[in-house]
Scaffold this active site. Structure first.
Site, PDB file in Angstrom:
ATOM      1  CB  SER A  71     -46.770  66.389  44.418  1.00 39.05           C
ATOM      2  OG  SER A  71     -46.234  66.788  43.329  1.00 39.05           O
ATOM      3  CG  LEU A  74     -48.648  76.135  42.314  1.00 43.31           C
ATOM      4  CD1 LEU A  74     -47.713  77.299  41.717  1.00 43.31           C
ATOM      5  CD2 LEU A  74     -49.189  76.611  43.853  1.00 43.31           C
ATOM      6  CB  CYS A 129     -44.818  76.573  45.382  1.00 46.36           C
ATOM      7  SG  CYS A 129     -45.816  74.956  44.842  1.00 46.36           S
ATOM      8  N   GLY A 213     -47.889  69.544  58.237  1.00 47.08           N
ATOM      9  CA  GLY A 213     -48.623  68.842  59.313  1.00 47.08           C
ATOM     10  C   GLY A 213     -47.739  68.767  60.631  1.00 47.08           C
TER      11      GLY A 213
END
Ligand SMILES: Cc1cc2nc3c(=O)[nH]c(=O)nc-3n(C[C@H](O)[C@H](O)[C@H](O)COP(=O)(O)O)c2cc1C
Length: 300
Positions: A71, A74, A129, A213
């Site tokens: 988290s 940005l 995002c 991942g």
């Protein structure tokens, strides 16, 4: 004959099919001390926004079985600092630079696209995002269309649209294609969460975080497979790629190139290793070029 790993996209050619995923490679400096970055198809930057952003409070990352929740929110110094200070540093590596950008509206995407130097190899629009407080990570097809169209008007070069794996990914990708994107990057992270039992509260201040991942690889592979069937423009696969075999699965599903994210954190040499593993696998089977095997898993 040498194995040909070049990738022909709509407006550009990359000398290698493997590149870092946005936000997982810093500005390349630490990696340049470990290996020659000329093995990268391109250096994809972290996402830049019109104005500086300080990002989300700590903690920003949390390990999960076979994955990572992040988290970051940005965090970046803003596009003007990028253009004046960071971009010239990146050019020194002699590797094509792909600039990732995010805007809160179509107008903002247009404005930021106008400020990116034309020497950038491509512009990657972060349309996905999950870590911006108060902003949806899954945009509607209409919102995607207007954002990509605004950037398309401002940026004449190669334009990539990076989509969320959630929502209707086919509609998202088609909207980006119709608005003029030259390639789709699939995908960003999935929304997940973790709970801190001692605090009896979510780990992340924004509650949700992006899961990346190996845990997400089969999910992203399925999405790439579906997109490659449905779109006319190339797809760049991303999500959980850790080995050369993983990368080849995405190519066999139809992807033109791949991006590697989380693997860079647990193996800083992941990208050159993945390339070596790809070459070994293909070489052992006398494959001469990526074009020869791209999409081969769809032809059965
Ligand atoms: C720590 C971290 C930071 C990230 N930052 C960005 C970013 O700035 N912009 C973006 O488009 N994606 C960002 N991502 C998403 C990755 O680029 C990639 O799409 C995602 O992690 C899936 O690939 P992976 O499983 O190989 O990591 C970030 C991921 C991580 C783990």
């Amino acid at each position: 004959m040498e194995l040909d790993l070049t990738v022909e996209l709509r407006k550009i050619r990359l000398s290698s099919p493997v590149m870092p995923a946005a936000g997982t490679f810093g500005f390349g400096e630490e990696y340049a001390e470990l290996y020659d970055l000329s093995c990268l198809g391109a250096l994809v930057t972290k996402t830049f926004t019109l104005r500086p952003r300080s990002g989300n409070p700590q903690p920003r990352v949390w390990e999960t079985p076979c994955g990572l929740l992040n988290s970051i929110g940005l965090e970046n110094p803003g596009v003007d600092v990028f253009v004046a200070e960071i971009f010239p540093r990146l050019l020194r590596f002699g590797v094509p630079v792909v600039v990732s950008v995010y805007g809160e509206s179509a107008e903002e995407f247009g404005e930021i696209a106008r400020r990116i130097p034309k020497e950038a190899k491509a512009l990657e629009l972060n349309l996905s995002c999950p870590n911006v407080p108060g902003k949806p990570s899954v945009l509607s097809a209409e919102e995607i269309f207007s954002r990509v169209a605004a950037a398309r008007e401002a940026w004449p070069g190669e334009l990539w649209a990076k989509i969320s794996p959630e929502g209707d990914h086919l509609a998202s990708a088609k909207a980006a294609e119709e608005a003029g994107a030259d390639a789709i990057v699939a995908t960003n992270t999935f929304r997940g969460m973790a709970i801190d039992l001692e605090r009896r509260a979510p780990v992340f201040s924004n509650i949700l975080a992006g899961l990346s991942g190996p845990a997400i690889k089969p999910l992203c592979l399925r999405i790439v497979y579906e997109l490659c069937k449905a779109l006319r423009i190339p797809v760049i696969g991303c999500g959980g790629i850790t080995t050369g075999q993983d990368a080849l699965e995405f190519i066999f599903a139809g992807a033109h190139a791949v991006q590697v994210g989380t693997a860079n954190f647990f193996d800083p040499l992941a990208i050159p290793r993945i390339l070596k593993e790809m070459k070994e696998w293909l070489g052992a089977r006398r494959v001469k070029s990526l074009a020869e095997v791209r999409g081969c898993a769809r032809k059965r």
